[in-house]
Structures are given as C-alpha cells and as structure tokens.
Enzyme design. Sequence first.
Site, short mmCIF file in Angstrom:
data_model
loop_
_atom_site.label_atom_id
_atom_site.label_comp_id
_atom_site.label_asym_id
_atom_site.label_seq_id
_atom_site.Cartn_x
_atom_site.Cartn_y
_atom_site.Cartn_z
N VAL A 299 -8.55 -6.45 6.32
CA VAL A 299 -8.34 -5.06 6.69
C VAL A 299 -9.43 -4.57 7.64
O VAL A 299 -9.15 -3.94 8.66
CB VAL A 299 -8.28 -4.15 5.45
CG1 VAL A 299 -8.23 -2.68 5.83
CG2 VAL A 299 -7.07 -4.52 4.59
N THR B 239 -8.08 -0.69 -0.74
CA THR B 239 -7.10 -0.19 -1.72
C THR B 239 -7.81 0.02 -3.05
O THR B 239 -8.28 -0.92 -3.67
CB THR B 239 -5.94 -1.18 -1.89
OG1 THR B 239 -5.29 -1.35 -0.62
CG2 THR B 239 -4.93 -0.66 -2.89
N GLU C 297 -4.35 1.71 3.89
CA GLU C 297 -3.75 0.85 4.93
C GLU C 297 -2.37 0.40 4.47
O GLU C 297 -2.11 0.23 3.28
CB GLU C 297 -4.66 -0.34 5.25
CG GLU C 297 -5.05 -1.21 4.05
CD GLU C 297 -4.04 -2.29 3.75
OE1 GLU C 297 -3.14 -2.53 4.59
OE2 GLU C 297 -4.12 -2.90 2.66
N LYS D 220 -0.53 4.86 -1.67
CA LYS D 220 -0.60 3.42 -1.37
C LYS D 220 -0.01 2.60 -2.50
O LYS D 220 0.82 1.69 -2.28
CB LYS D 220 -2.06 3.03 -1.13
CG LYS D 220 -2.36 1.54 -1.16
CD LYS D 220 -1.74 0.81 0.02
CE LYS D 220 -2.20 -0.64 0.05
NZ LYS D 220 -1.62 -1.38 1.18
N TYR E 82 15.74 -9.52 -0.08
CA TYR E 82 15.94 -10.97 0.01
C TYR E 82 15.48 -11.65 -1.29
O TYR E 82 14.37 -11.41 -1.76
CB TYR E 82 15.20 -11.54 1.21
CG TYR E 82 15.80 -11.07 2.52
CD1 TYR E 82 16.86 -11.75 3.10
CD2 TYR E 82 15.32 -9.92 3.14
CE1 TYR E 82 17.43 -11.31 4.29
CE2 TYR E 82 15.89 -9.47 4.33
CZ TYR E 82 16.94 -10.17 4.90
OH TYR E 82 17.51 -9.72 6.07
N CYS F 71 -1.81 -7.98 -1.74
CA CYS F 71 -1.49 -6.58 -2.03
C CYS F 71 -0.59 -6.37 -3.23
O CYS F 71 -1.00 -5.77 -4.22
CB CYS F 71 -0.84 -5.94 -0.79
SG CYS F 71 -1.98 -5.74 0.59
#
Length: 436
Positions: free
Chosen positions: A11, A121, A149, A205, A252, A261
């Site tokens: 990041v 985060t 982010e 987030k 999917y 993340c």
Amino acid sequence: MKVCVIGSGYVGLVAGACFAEYGNQVICVDKDETKIINLKKGIIPIYEPGLSELVLNNWKEKRLEFTTSLKEGVEKSDIIFIAVGTPTLPDGSSDLSAVFAVAREIGKSINGYKVIVDKSTVPVGTAAQVKAIIANETKEEFDVVSNPEFLKEGAAIDDFMRPERVVIGSDTQKASDLIAQLYAPFVLNGNPILRMGVVSAELTKYACNAFLATKISFSNEIANLCETVGANYEDVRKGMGTDSRIGRQFLYAGIGYGGSCFPKDVRALIKTSEDEGAPLQIIRKVEEVNEAQKLRLYDKIVKFYGESGLAGKTLAVWGLSFKPGTDDMREAPSIPLILKLHDKNVKLQVYDPVSKETSAVYFQGKVEYSEDAYSALKGADALLLLTEWREFREPDFGKIKTLLKSNVIFDGRNQYSPELMKKEGFQYFSIGKPNV
C-alpha cells in the site's frame, strides 16, 4: 504538496509512487535498510504491474525519495500517511503494534501542524488511539484522518490513479480540506470524494471487503449445490449477474478467496463485533465456508483416485498466488491444498509466472518448481489449475495430452468449458459445473 508515507510495502509504495506521479514531493520511509537501499537502486520488493516503472521514473525526477529516517520524513512533510502492516493475531484481531510505534515516533518528530493519515487497514477506534499516542508526545497541533485504501492487487496503479471513490474520515474541516485537495487531481472524472466521521471511514473499509467476501462464499455454496442437484453454476451465475440489484462482479465460483485483505479484514471485523457485543453471524459463516472451499478440489481428487490411490501420484499445478497479477501468497488457496496432497505422498510439479520466490517459504522443498507451464506437465498424472493467469486460459490442449500420463484436469477456477473438454478428450472436474 509535501507527503510522507511510512511503510514501503504494498500500500505504501503504491500510494507514494502515485502521489509523486501527480507532482507531489513524496518521502517514503521504511525501517528496513536493505529495502530502502534496493529501492534507491530501482529494485522493487513486490510484484505489481507498472509499479517498477512508476517508482523509477519519479525517483529519477526527484519527486520520490527513500529514507530510513522517520524523523526526516515527518519534519519535511505536511501530510503523513501510516501504511505499515497490521497482520492478524491468533485471536483474529489486527496487530497494531507497528501502527502505535510509528505514532509515537511521529509525535516525537512533529515540528508544526501535520495531518496524520491512517492508510493501513485498522479496526474501528484506531484513529482515536493514534491521536492519543501522538498527543502524549507533542504540544504541536495535528489531526488524525482515516483514509482507507481500496486497491486490487494486480490493478493497484489504475485503482489509485482512477479511484471509484475516495473516503476521508475526519473530525475537523481543516484536515478534511487538505486531504481532499491532495486527492482532487485523482477524481477529475467526477467520481466522489466522500467525507465522513473517522469511525465511519474505518468501518467502511471492513464493510466493503466483508460484503465482497460474502458474495464469493455465497457463490461457492451455490456452486457446490449445483453439483449435487445437477445444475450448471455458469448458467446460474449469469442469471444472477444480470439482475442489476446483484451485479456480475464477485460471483465466480472456485476454491475460495485469499490474499492480504479479505481473510484478515473478515477476521478483524468478526473480532471487533464480538468485542463490542454485536457479533456478526453472517460474516463468521463466510469465513467458515471459505476455509472449507479451499479443499474442495482435494475432495474431488480423492474421490477420483481413492484415498489409498493418491500415494505415488504426480500432479502438475498451474498457479500458486492467491490471484493472477500478483506474487502475493498470503492465504492463497493453493497452500492448504498442496500441503495436504504432499502429506498423502503426492509429488507436485508446480509453475507460477511470478510466485516462485514468495511461495518457497510456504512449501519449503515440498514441491518441484518448473521453468514453464508445459514443463510442469511432464510425466504428471493430472493437471490442477489453481490460479487463473491469462497464459492458462487458452493452452495447447494437444500438447497437454502428449505430456500428461492421463488426460485429467482438475480446474479450481472454472477456466474451461465442459463441452470443450469433452471434445478434446479430457476427464474434467471443476467447481459447480458438470463433470466430464
């Protein structure tokens, strides 16, 4: 504007390079001296398309600097981004020790009004803790802002340069205006800058990533049901995706999500909700489904060969990273599957375009690396497709058949159609589609 980014990982490095590309003076700080030396030589510690060129160009233009001195970075800058790692602790919470250590050093180094930005985060309430730590070290005026982010690995540069939205969590107009000014050139296309309170920004987030993870686990559960009842998940997916209330993205089916993340953020949100006395039942189930899905392909392999028939088999593996476009192996679904197969005395011949070095720490001699995709197939009993790199999408199936001992493919990413596999003469097993 004068910007300092503390932490030159994924990041931090992307943010620093992109801010510099838009004309800002950026100092990237990292305590890892070797990393800083390498960055000054143009050696990038991570794989991300376009990042190496961006870093090198802005370093040459003297808009991007690298240093191990946090004090220097803080003193020379007006806006300081904290972008250090927040790994998961055994109880599911985020390890904030690096964030808090940086906050103390910032407090000791402040030489005038600064805006401190939580880019890492972090759980709800972290900004307040950072503010208290800095205030304990200085009498200078400062503000703490949350600016989460939303980067996708493999497309991080484009995501940063053309964000769908910029979220600014601030309790003061002064800080909010300064960060909005910094981001203004990135949203000339009209996408919004969303201003809100700090706590709301922190939670946004986690809410986004948890919702996307939920779509993936939901899709996988429906795909598994399709196998049981004889439906084709590809048809079901299209039926769902054309509903504007649902959308096509993240529907999917496959062998589960991974990366830096989703797994970490889902666990942290679960822990926060439990600590606050408002446990999130759906999100906890999302994680359980995902962990089970990572071994879905293993169950198919065992069913095909039999539990006792695995020993001595050789399997070719295409793809190791948690997704295409990155060398990130964190929480990759390939890891538990490969380790379980190794425990059953299966020989594994693996190939990934960029993840050889990053995967080695997880497998430690338990796999045999191949120089290219087709080399991995030589003498193997079957092919396992675990990461949907583009080069695997339209391979030479005739060549595959000449290299494999048997025409068997286990497709963990649903890249091939059962109709094509039948035509090519393969026994084919995927997720949620009819077996061939």
